[in-house]
Design a protein around this motif. Structure first.
Motif, PDB file in Angstrom:
ATOM      1  N   ILE A  67       0.863  -1.180   0.000  1.00 38.60           N
ATOM      2  CA  ILE A  67       0.000   0.000   0.000  1.00 38.60           C
ATOM      3  C   ILE A  67       0.897   1.227   0.000  1.00 38.60           C
ATOM      4  N   ASP A  68       0.428   2.296  -0.598  1.00 38.52           N
ATOM      5  CA  ASP A  68       1.128   3.574  -0.542  1.00 38.52           C
ATOM      6  C   ASP A  68       0.513   4.352   0.618  1.00 38.52           C
ATOM      7  N   ARG A  69       1.190   4.311   1.762  1.00 38.79           N
ATOM      8  CA  ARG A  69       0.642   4.925   2.970  1.00 38.79           C
ATOM      9  C   ARG A  69       0.450   6.426   2.797  1.00 38.79           C
ATOM     10  N   SER A  70       1.352   7.087   2.117  1.00 39.00           N
ATOM     11  CA  SER A  70       1.214   8.547   1.941  1.00 39.00           C
ATOM     12  C   SER A  70      -0.042   8.869   1.138  1.00 39.00           C
ATOM     13  N   GLN A  71      -0.360   8.045   0.152  1.00 39.10           N
ATOM     14  CA  GLN A  71      -1.584   8.263  -0.629  1.00 39.10           C
ATOM     15  C   GLN A  71      -2.817   8.018   0.252  1.00 39.10           C
ATOM     16  N   LEU A  72      -2.751   6.999   1.105  1.00 40.06           N
ATOM     17  CA  LEU A  72      -3.856   6.730   2.023  1.00 40.06           C
ATOM     18  C   LEU A  72      -4.069   7.910   2.968  1.00 40.06           C
TER      19      LEU A  72
ATOM     20  N   ARG B 130      -3.511   6.427  12.856  1.00 40.88           N
ATOM     21  CA  ARG B 130      -4.809   5.837  12.499  1.00 40.88           C
ATOM     22  C   ARG B 130      -4.700   5.060  11.191  1.00 40.88           C
ATOM     23  N   ALA B 131      -3.951   5.579  10.225  1.00 42.31           N
ATOM     24  CA  ALA B 131      -3.741   4.876   8.956  1.00 42.31           C
ATOM     25  C   ALA B 131      -2.995   3.563   9.189  1.00 42.31           C
ATOM     26  N   ASP B 132      -1.980   3.607  10.067  1.00 41.83           N
ATOM     27  CA  ASP B 132      -1.227   2.390  10.373  1.00 41.83           C
ATOM     28  C   ASP B 132      -2.113   1.339  11.046  1.00 41.83           C
ATOM     29  N   GLU B 133      -2.992   1.790  11.947  1.00 43.29           N
ATOM     30  CA  GLU B 133      -3.924   0.866  12.598  1.00 43.29           C
ATOM     31  C   GLU B 133      -4.873   0.233  11.576  1.00 43.29           C
TER      32      GLU B 133
ATOM     33  N   VAL C  62      -6.760  -4.402   8.390  1.00 48.87           N
ATOM     34  CA  VAL C  62      -7.099  -5.016   7.103  1.00 48.87           C
ATOM     35  C   VAL C  62      -6.155  -6.183   6.813  1.00 48.87           C
ATOM     36  N   ALA C  63      -4.874  -5.985   7.064  1.00 45.31           N
ATOM     37  CA  ALA C  63      -3.902  -7.054   6.818  1.00 45.31           C
ATOM     38  C   ALA C  63      -4.208  -8.279   7.676  1.00 45.31           C
TER      39      ALA C  63
ATOM     40  N   ARG D 290      -5.557 -11.869   6.369  1.00 46.41           N
ATOM     41  CA  ARG D 290      -4.494 -12.846   6.644  1.00 46.41           C
ATOM     42  C   ARG D 290      -3.220 -12.616   5.816  1.00 46.41           C
ATOM     43  N   TYR D 291      -2.829 -11.355   5.712  1.00 45.85           N
ATOM     44  CA  TYR D 291      -1.558 -11.065   5.079  1.00 45.85           C
ATOM     45  C   TYR D 291      -0.457 -11.304   6.086  1.00 45.85           C
ATOM     46  N   THR D 292       0.651 -11.849   5.615  1.00 43.89           N
ATOM     47  CA  THR D 292       1.795 -12.064   6.485  1.00 43.89           C
ATOM     48  C   THR D 292       2.610 -10.781   6.601  1.00 43.89           C
ATOM     49  N   TYR D 293       2.781 -10.102   5.457  1.00 42.26           N
ATOM     50  CA  TYR D 293       3.550  -8.864   5.428  1.00 42.26           C
ATOM     51  C   TYR D 293       2.839  -7.851   4.539  1.00 42.26           C
ATOM     52  N   VAL D 294       2.925  -6.578   4.916  1.00 45.17           N
ATOM     53  CA  VAL D 294       2.429  -5.490   4.074  1.00 45.17           C
ATOM     54  C   VAL D 294       3.554  -4.464   3.984  1.00 45.17           C
ATOM     55  N   LEU D 295       3.893  -4.096   2.764  1.00 42.64           N
ATOM     56  CA  LEU D 295       4.967  -3.140   2.517  1.00 42.64           C
ATOM     57  C   LEU D 295       4.389  -1.812   2.050  1.00 42.64           C
ATOM     58  N   ASP D 296       5.073  -0.733   2.398  1.00 48.97           N
ATOM     59  CA  ASP D 296       4.713   0.584   1.878  1.00 48.97           C
ATOM     60  C   ASP D 296       5.357   0.690   0.499  1.00 48.97           C
ATOM     61  N   SER D 297       4.550   0.763  -0.537  1.00 49.11           N
ATOM     62  CA  SER D 297       5.076   0.751  -1.898  1.00 49.11           C
ATOM     63  C   SER D 297       5.862   2.017  -2.229  1.00 49.11           C
ATOM     64  N   ALA D 298       5.631   3.094  -1.514  1.00 50.25           N
ATOM     65  CA  ALA D 298       6.353   4.341  -1.786  1.00 50.25           C
ATOM     66  C   ALA D 298       7.758   4.324  -1.186  1.00 50.25           C
ATOM     67  N   THR D 299       7.885   3.741   0.010  1.00 55.53           N
ATOM     68  CA  THR D 299       9.180   3.768   0.701  1.00 55.53           C
ATOM     69  C   THR D 299       9.859   2.412   0.767  1.00 55.53           C
ATOM     70  N   GLY D 300       9.088   1.336   0.586  1.00 53.56           N
ATOM     71  CA  GLY D 300       9.652  -0.008   0.696  1.00 53.56           C
ATOM     72  C   GLY D 300       9.752  -0.493   2.125  1.00 53.56           C
ATOM     73  N   LEU D 301       9.221   0.279   3.072  1.00 53.46           N
ATOM     74  CA  LEU D 301       9.285  -0.110   4.482  1.00 53.46           C
ATOM     75  C   LEU D 301       8.197  -1.118   4.816  1.00 53.46           C
TER      76      LEU D 301
END
Length: 160
Positions: A30-35, A125-128, A133-134, A138-149
């Motif tokens: 997900i692109d957290r900054s866009q969210l 709140r976005a991180d929560e 959702v993850a 049942r996602y194991t990992y979610v990455l920030d597509s903008a930063t790769g974190l």
């Protein structure tokens, strides 16, 4: 023959057991900054930040006008001003110029601090929401597509 069937049954059960223990890694992004940009709370925060910046800008402009007025008075040759008075005006100008620069630096720091204070709860709140959702999907990992974190990790650690 019977021993061979038992051995085969044990091997099958062992493989099935390994397969049920081995969790397939699901990775999302997900692109957290866009969210954060799309969150309604951000609009309120930006409005507050802009109002604060406008107030500070007004004060800085007033200081700038005062500086221009004093500079014009100091640069205009006037027979009524003695050299000492003129030197005092120039010294006042230097002091005012320094105060303006200090005020600009403090204003920038105050704006950055307010932005941090306003945006931190929105980002939290976005991180929560990302974690909820993850976890639900049942996602194991979610990455920030903008930063790769790594934003979320639901897998088991190697030390567990």
């Amino acid at each position: 023959m019977r021993d061979l069937l038992r051995l085969l049954l044990l091997v099958v059960l062992f493989i099935v057991g390994l397969h049920t223990h081995a969790q397939e890694a699901r990775i999302g992004h997900i692109d957290r900054s866009q969210l954060v940009m799309q969150m309604p709370e951000r609009t309120t925060a930006i409005t507050k930040l802009e109002a604060f910046a406008k107030t500070i800008d007004g004060r800085l402009k007033a200081m700038g006008e005062e500086y221009k007025t004093k500079r014009t008075a100091a640069e205009t040759p006037s027979p009524a001003l003695s050299k000492t008075e003129r030197d005092m005006l120039l010294h006042e100008l230097q002091d005012l110029e320094q105060r303006i620069m200090d005020a600009q630096e403090k204003a920038e720091a105050d704006i950055a601090k307010l932005e941090q204070e306003l945006m931190q709860p929105i980002i939290a709140r976005a991180d929560e929401a990302i974690g909820a959702v993850a976890n639900a999907q049942r996602y194991t990992y979610v990455l920030d597509s903008a930063t790769g974190l790594l934003m979320y990790h639901g897998g088991t650690g190697l030390m567990a």
